[in-house]
Design a protein around this motif. Structure first.
Motif, mmCIF file in Angstrom:
data_model
loop_
_atom_site.group_PDB
_atom_site.id
_atom_site.type_symbol
_atom_site.label_atom_id
_atom_site.label_comp_id
_atom_site.label_asym_id
_atom_site.label_seq_id
_atom_site.Cartn_x
_atom_site.Cartn_y
_atom_site.Cartn_z
ATOM 1 N N ASP A 195 0.652 -1.286 -0.214
ATOM 2 C CA ASP A 195 -0.024 0.070 0.043
ATOM 3 C C ASP A 195 0.857 1.375 -0.084
ATOM 4 O OD1 ASP A 195 -2.339 1.472 -0.016
ATOM 5 O OD2 ASP A 195 -2.777 0.845 2.001
ATOM 6 N N GLN A 196 0.479 2.275 -0.461
ATOM 7 C CA GLN A 196 1.116 3.489 -0.492
ATOM 8 C C GLN A 196 2.521 3.505 -1.000
ATOM 9 O OE1 GLN A 196 0.394 5.894 2.969
ATOM 10 N NE2 GLN A 196 -1.216 4.636 3.560
ATOM 11 N N GLY A 197 2.745 2.715 -2.092
ATOM 12 C CA GLY A 197 3.915 2.366 -2.680
ATOM 13 C C GLY A 197 5.135 1.695 -1.789
ATOM 14 N N VAL A 198 4.573 0.933 -0.795
ATOM 15 C CA VAL A 198 5.584 0.358 0.305
ATOM 16 C C VAL A 198 5.108 -1.064 0.418
ATOM 17 C CG1 VAL A 198 6.282 0.266 2.620
ATOM 18 C CG2 VAL A 198 5.799 2.459 1.523
ATOM 19 N N VAL A 199 5.908 -2.049 0.270
ATOM 20 C CA VAL A 199 5.858 -3.393 0.381
ATOM 21 C C VAL A 199 6.338 -3.927 1.821
ATOM 22 C CG1 VAL A 199 6.471 -5.890 -0.449
ATOM 23 C CG2 VAL A 199 6.380 -3.813 -2.144
ATOM 24 N N VAL A 200 5.541 -4.463 2.662
ATOM 25 C CA VAL A 200 6.035 -4.846 3.764
ATOM 26 C C VAL A 200 6.000 -6.426 3.781
ATOM 27 C CG1 VAL A 200 5.393 -4.891 6.349
ATOM 28 C CG2 VAL A 200 4.674 -2.994 4.866
ATOM 29 N N VAL A 201 7.208 -6.919 4.391
ATOM 30 C CA VAL A 201 7.670 -8.466 3.936
ATOM 31 C C VAL A 201 7.675 -9.039 5.292
ATOM 32 C CG1 VAL A 201 8.890 -10.141 2.887
ATOM 33 C CG2 VAL A 201 8.723 -7.823 1.777
ATOM 34 N N PRO A 202 6.885 -10.086 5.462
ATOM 35 C CA PRO A 202 7.168 -11.214 6.591
ATOM 36 C C PRO A 202 8.110 -12.339 6.362
ATOM 37 C CG PRO A 202 5.188 -11.645 5.618
ATOM 38 C CD PRO A 202 5.635 -10.761 4.803
ATOM 39 N N TYR A 203 9.039 -12.301 7.106
ATOM 40 C CA TYR A 203 10.060 -13.532 6.650
ATOM 41 C C TYR A 203 10.201 -14.348 7.933
ATOM 42 C CZ TYR A 203 12.491 -10.947 2.912
ATOM 43 O OH TYR A 203 12.924 -10.178 1.864
ATOM 44 N N SER A 204 10.397 -15.697 7.512
ATOM 45 C CA SER A 204 10.490 -16.836 8.477
ATOM 46 C C SER A 204 11.505 -16.526 9.617
ATOM 47 C CB SER A 204 10.522 -18.050 7.790
ATOM 48 O OG SER A 204 11.706 -18.156 7.365
ATOM 49 N N SER A 205 12.643 -15.712 9.595
ATOM 50 C CA SER A 205 13.507 -15.097 10.287
ATOM 51 C C SER A 205 13.052 -14.393 11.447
ATOM 52 C CB SER A 205 14.578 -14.382 9.845
ATOM 53 O OG SER A 205 14.240 -13.355 8.916
ATOM 54 N N GLY A 206 11.739 -13.871 11.469
ATOM 55 C CA GLY A 206 11.276 -12.622 12.342
ATOM 56 C C GLY A 206 11.430 -11.408 11.784
ATOM 57 N N GLU A 207 12.124 -11.426 10.663
ATOM 58 C CA GLU A 207 12.462 -9.954 10.238
ATOM 59 C C GLU A 207 10.852 -9.454 9.696
ATOM 60 O OE1 GLU A 207 16.282 -9.423 7.917
ATOM 61 O OE2 GLU A 207 15.592 -11.413 7.642
ATOM 62 N N LEU A 208 10.762 -8.207 9.817
ATOM 63 C CA LEU A 208 9.799 -7.304 9.198
ATOM 64 C C LEU A 208 10.251 -6.294 8.458
ATOM 65 C CD1 LEU A 208 6.547 -7.293 8.796
ATOM 66 C CD2 LEU A 208 6.634 -5.591 10.560
ATOM 67 N N VAL A 209 10.035 -6.338 7.063
ATOM 68 C CA VAL A 209 11.048 -5.392 6.101
ATOM 69 C C VAL A 209 10.290 -4.839 5.344
ATOM 70 C CG1 VAL A 209 12.587 -5.541 4.261
ATOM 71 C CG2 VAL A 209 13.018 -7.059 5.955
ATOM 72 N N ALA A 210 10.178 -3.283 5.143
ATOM 73 C CA ALA A 210 9.519 -2.540 4.374
ATOM 74 C C ALA A 210 10.426 -2.042 3.094
ATOM 75 C CB ALA A 210 9.159 -1.065 5.253
ATOM 76 N N LEU A 211 9.906 -2.210 1.935
ATOM 77 C CA LEU A 211 10.678 -1.885 0.752
ATOM 78 C C LEU A 211 9.987 -1.040 -0.054
ATOM 79 C CD1 LEU A 211 11.549 -5.541 0.070
ATOM 80 C CD2 LEU A 211 13.245 -3.947 1.178
ATOM 81 N N ARG A 212 10.506 -0.315 -0.891
ATOM 82 C CA ARG A 212 9.676 0.515 -1.966
ATOM 83 C C ARG A 212 9.511 -0.491 -3.064
ATOM 84 N NH1 ARG A 212 9.687 5.805 -1.798
ATOM 85 N NH2 ARG A 212 11.155 7.032 -0.545
ATOM 86 N N ALA A 213 8.052 -0.172 -3.514
ATOM 87 C CA ALA A 213 7.450 -1.217 -4.268
ATOM 88 C C ALA A 213 8.160 -0.944 -5.786
ATOM 89 C CB ALA A 213 6.047 -1.085 -4.474
ATOM 90 N N GLU A 214 8.365 0.471 -5.983
ATOM 91 C CA GLU A 214 9.053 0.615 -7.325
ATOM 92 C C GLU A 214 10.308 -0.089 -7.452
ATOM 93 O OE1 GLU A 214 9.682 4.724 -7.447
ATOM 94 O OE2 GLU A 214 10.462 4.808 -9.700
ATOM 95 N N ASN A 215 11.205 0.009 -6.676
ATOM 96 C CA ASN A 215 12.759 -0.280 -6.868
ATOM 97 C C ASN A 215 13.328 -1.490 -5.826
ATOM 98 O OD1 ASN A 215 13.407 1.371 -4.655
ATOM 99 N ND2 ASN A 215 13.927 2.808 -6.086
ATOM 100 N N GLY A 216 12.484 -1.902 -4.873
ATOM 101 C CA GLY A 216 12.994 -2.662 -3.954
ATOM 102 C C GLY A 216 13.898 -2.079 -2.796
ATOM 103 N N ARG A 217 14.005 -0.929 -2.764
ATOM 104 C CA ARG A 217 14.788 0.073 -1.855
ATOM 105 C C ARG A 217 14.422 -0.464 -0.314
ATOM 106 N NH1 ARG A 217 16.107 4.737 0.504
ATOM 107 N NH2 ARG A 217 14.555 6.172 -0.689
ATOM 108 N N LEU A 218 15.365 -0.556 0.430
ATOM 109 C CA LEU A 218 15.040 -0.814 1.768
ATOM 110 C C LEU A 218 14.572 0.546 2.602
ATOM 111 C CD1 LEU A 218 14.923 -2.602 4.433
ATOM 112 C CD2 LEU A 218 17.176 -2.051 4.642
ATOM 113 N N LEU A 219 13.558 0.614 3.251
ATOM 114 C CA LEU A 219 12.869 1.587 4.077
ATOM 115 C C LEU A 219 13.092 1.471 5.488
ATOM 116 C CD1 LEU A 219 9.471 2.284 2.149
ATOM 117 C CD2 LEU A 219 11.666 3.711 2.093
#
Length: 441
Positions: free
Chosen positions: A245-269
């Protein structure tokens, strides 16, 4: 069977300024009085916050939801309060392929759009079913012949823009024509996937088991970017789809990491860990964020198996609050409230603003409670017309009051339920472990 399901409603009753609907469930439970005490090793019992237990919950009015095209409803997974008719009964059921066995599982919920319901069975065969009649329109086997008998776990499906996108346990992402089932493109990734894709803005986002996120062009399947999380050697069965949403991808990983990335280019927020230090055994040490995160009005809500539920600012990643609540199912947000199913088979109502707990409702943990045999694994909740619906591996769906957690009623399913039901066009749709699609309307 003319079940007085769940959502069959009779006379309206006013509660807390909202319309509360009485049920027609067949079985009424009267719990014994007294205080519940955990008797299992390592079992934690969540309790309502003392200052909140008398709080009057006010939900937004339910609104129609014509489609449920993606895992969690829409790409942000924030579905709030969905409207269903006052009186609904079982309309039809139909088989949609191969069910679960000792090796195979159904991991993806159905999705619904354009008058059709799409499912993936335990052998990665995709079905398109007419939503009104239950007739099968088409079905397509996705597994390559060389891997068809390898016992690979399935993934899930999403539909968007006249296409069905499938992520599979054999590492292929596939686009199908939603009208005919004809394959449009197929892209091979580095690892298997156990969750459905999320599609937004012409991009398909998927997560592989080795904690890599890929963004693909929805038209061609071409890889646009990827992101790698921390590799985890062990994880729970199944995965959460990313929220977008709002140009951001929020990713849940099995490591327990919660990562927010720019949907456009995958840059870490930003990124954070929901791994808990309060680990008492090998299973509880799994930090897997298996439930789908939610993006809602500038906030991210997520929960890990190892015991942390938290809210974040979407743009900065600032942790707004956290609670010692663990779970493997996706929370459900409605207005200022979050409803969540915990690892200890409890449903809780949590404040979206502070993380405070309003009420907690324990669910049956065993089919045979006296001998503590045959554990029940619950899935859900979803919220439809003033009812929280959860379903279990023992083949029973429960309806609870979102205002108090009070038991409203139950309905029996043809088999166990391991994936949450969905609501589309006034219908409540279940997919059972024996691959039976059951629709109430």
């Amino acid at each position: 069977m003319a079940l007085s399901i769940a959502i069959a409603l009779a006379a309206p009753l006013s509660v807390g300024g909202c319309t509360y609907l009485t049920d027609l469930f067949s079985k009424e439970e009267v719990p014994l009085p007294g205080t519940r005490i955990a008797i299992l090793t390592n079992q934690r019992t969540l309790a309502a916050d003392a200052e909140l237990k008398d709080h009057q919950i006010l939900l937004p009015a339910p609104s129609p939801n014509p489609e449920w095209p993606q895992p969690g409803g829409y790409p942000n997974h924030a579905m709030h309060h969905i409207l269903v008719p006052e009186n609904i009964t079982k309309a039809w059921s139909t088989n949609v392929g191969k069910g679960v066995d000792d090796e195979l599982r159904i991991l993806g919920s159905p999705v619904a759009a354009g008058g059709r319901i799409f499912t993936m069975d335990s052998e990665s065969e995709v079905y398109a079913v007419d939503m009104k009649s239950g007739d099968t329109i088409w079905d397509v086997e996705l597994a390559p012949k060389a891997e068809a008998d390898d016992g690979l776990l399935s993934g899930g499906v999403t539909t968007e823009g006249g296409r069905v996108y499938a992520a599979t346990g054999f590492g292929h992402v596939i686009a199908l024509d939603a009208a005919t089932g004809k394959e449009i493109w197929r892209t091979v990734l580095s690892g298997p996937m156990h969750a459905a894709p999320t599609v937004r803005g012409g991009r398909v986002f998927v997560i592989t088991l080795d904690n890599r996120t890929f963004a693909l062009d929805a038209n061609t399947g071409q890889q646009l970017w990827d992101h790698s999380g921390i590799t985890e050697s062990a994880s729970l069965l199944g995965s959460g789809s990313p929220a977008v949403d709002q140009g951001v991808v929020v990713v849940p990983y099995s490591s327990g990491e919660l990562v927010a990335l720019r949907a456009e280019n995958g840059r870490l927020l930003w990124s954070d860990s929901l791994a808990s230090l309060k680990r008492s055994d090998i299973v509880s040490a799994l930090s897997h964020i298996r439930g789908r995160p939610i993006i809602d009005r500038g906030r991210v809500i997520a929960i890990s198996h190892s015991g942390i539920m938290a809210a974040y600012d979407l743009r900065t990643g600032r942790r707004i609050w956290e609670r010692d609540i663990g779970g493997i199912e996706s929370p459900w947000i409605a207005g200022d409230y979050i409803f969540v199913l915990t690892n200890d088979a409890e449903v809780a109502a949590v404040s979206r603003d502070t993380g405070g707990v309003y009420w907690v409702r324990p669910l049956p943990r065993f089919e045979n409670p006296e001998k503590q045999r045959d554990p029940v694994v619950w899935t859900g909740p979803i919220l439809a017309s003033d009812r929280l619906i959860v379903a279990g591996s023992h083949g029973v769906a429960w309806a609870l009051s979102p205002y108090s957690g009070k038991f409203i009623g139950e309905v029996e399913m043809p088999d166990g339920i391991s994936v949450p039901p969905i609501v589309a066009d006034g219908r409540v749709i279940f997919l059972s472990d024996d691959a039976e699609l059951i629709v109430y309307q």
